[in-house]
Scaffold this motif. Structure first.
Motif, PDB file in Angstrom:
ATOM      1  N   GLU A  93       0.834  -1.202   0.000  1.00  0.00           N
ATOM      2  CA  GLU A  93       0.000   0.000   0.000  1.00  0.00           C
ATOM      3  C   GLU A  93       0.870   1.252   0.000  1.00  0.00           C
ATOM      4  OE1 GLU A  93      -3.980   1.848   2.152  1.00  0.00           O
ATOM      5  OE2 GLU A  93      -3.065   0.010   2.917  1.00  0.00           O
ATOM      6  N   ARG A  97       1.245   3.922  -3.140  1.00  0.00           N
ATOM      7  CA  ARG A  97       0.969   5.329  -2.879  1.00  0.00           C
ATOM      8  C   ARG A  97       2.159   6.197  -3.284  1.00  0.00           C
ATOM      9  NH1 ARG A  97       0.550   5.091   2.248  1.00  0.00           N
ATOM     10  NH2 ARG A  97      -1.590   4.299   2.226  1.00  0.00           N
ATOM     11  N   ASP A 192      -3.935   8.966  -3.643  1.00  0.00           N
ATOM     12  CA  ASP A 192      -4.094   8.232  -2.385  1.00  0.00           C
ATOM     13  C   ASP A 192      -5.443   7.513  -2.331  1.00  0.00           C
ATOM     14  OD1 ASP A 192      -1.634   9.166  -1.616  1.00  0.00           O
ATOM     15  OD2 ASP A 192      -2.396  10.648  -0.195  1.00  0.00           O
ATOM     16  N   GLU A 193      -6.497   8.192  -2.801  1.00  0.00           N
ATOM     17  CA  GLU A 193      -7.820   7.586  -2.757  1.00  0.00           C
ATOM     18  C   GLU A 193      -7.918   6.405  -3.722  1.00  0.00           C
ATOM     19  OE1 GLU A 193     -12.536   8.874  -2.713  1.00  0.00           O
ATOM     20  OE2 GLU A 193     -10.975  10.390  -2.930  1.00  0.00           O
ATOM     21  N   ARG A 196      -6.344   3.483  -1.966  1.00  0.00           N
ATOM     22  CA  ARG A 196      -7.214   3.027  -0.879  1.00  0.00           C
ATOM     23  C   ARG A 196      -8.409   2.250  -1.439  1.00  0.00           C
ATOM     24  NH1 ARG A 196      -7.098   7.394   1.517  1.00  0.00           N
ATOM     25  NH2 ARG A 196      -8.948   8.395   0.638  1.00  0.00           N
ATOM     26  N   HIS A 200      -8.825  -1.715  -0.731  1.00  0.00           N
ATOM     27  CA  HIS A 200      -9.798  -1.980   0.336  1.00  0.00           C
ATOM     28  C   HIS A 200     -11.235  -2.052  -0.169  1.00  0.00           C
ATOM     29  CE1 HIS A 200      -6.691  -1.551   3.370  1.00  0.00           C
ATOM     30  NE2 HIS A 200      -6.300  -0.428   2.780  1.00  0.00           N
TER      31      HIS A 200
END
Length: 207
Positions: A93, A97, A192-193, A196, A200
């Motif tokens: 992750e 990023r 970043d989103e 994520r 996830h």
């Protein structure tokens, strides 16, 4: 005597009399093409202009590249390769990023966005550019990302049963989408989103 680039910087120093090594000549040509590409855009990358800036001959350029577009694709990759190095800290992750933030910064803040949009557009009608772009840039970048995701899967950080290629498309493809269809900004927060959401998902956490 060194040759000055458009920005006033010097290309690598030429040797004295005698035939220069092919790697040196090629390096000067690619550096000159990158300078024209980033300063003036894809239309400025012609064999005439590159040869003059690099202190080379057009014959040499025609020997190594099938078109000016193919040379431009290699020049782009040569300019951005170091910036886009893929980290491997053991935390997929964090690595995604970091890499996606660097990619977004390159596109949005360092002028590469306009350049790569021009290259992608021109590749639709220039088969030599399209092949060079895939060989020198897009395929190696995809392979690096898939390798990173596979290492994470091997470490147990990602489950099986889904396509790593699709994850790559979700992450980097979304950036290209915002680049060419600028309805929404291309920012590090967006990067970043993306990471994520890709890792996830959008489903609520299980109880």
């Amino acid at each position: 005597m060194s040759i000055k680039t458009l920005s006033g910087e010097a290309l690598p120093e030429r040797r004295g009399r005698g035939r220069r090594p092919a790697a040196e000549v090629r390096g000067r040509v690619v550096a000159a093409a990158a300078e024209l590409l980033f300063e003036q855009g894809l239309p400025a990358v012609t064999f005439d202009k590159v040869a003059a800036l690099a202190g080379s001959s057009k014959t040499t350029l025609y020997k190594w590249w099938p078109s000016a577009g193919a040379l431009a694709a290699e020049a782009y990759f040569n300019r951005v390769e170091h910036t886009l190095e893929f980290p491997d800290t053991g935390d997929i992750e964090a690595d995604l990023r970091t890499q996606l933030r660097a990619f977004v910064h390159l596109l949005a803040e360092e002028g590469a966005g306009t350049v790569i949009a021009e290259l992608i557009g021109a590749s639709q009608t220039d088969p030599a550019l399209r092949a060079a772009f895939s060989a020198a840039y897009s395929r190696p970048r995809r392979d690096l990302a898939i390798a990173a995701l596979q290492r994470a899967r091997d470490r147990g950080q990602l489950r099986g049963g889904f396509s790593l290629d699709v994850i790559v498309d979700q992450l980097w493809g979304a950036c290209y989408h915002r680049l060419v269809i600028p309805d929404e900004p291309l920012t590090v927060e967006f990067a970043d989103e993306l990471v994520r959401n890709a890792l996830h998902g959008a489903f609520p956490a299980p109880r």
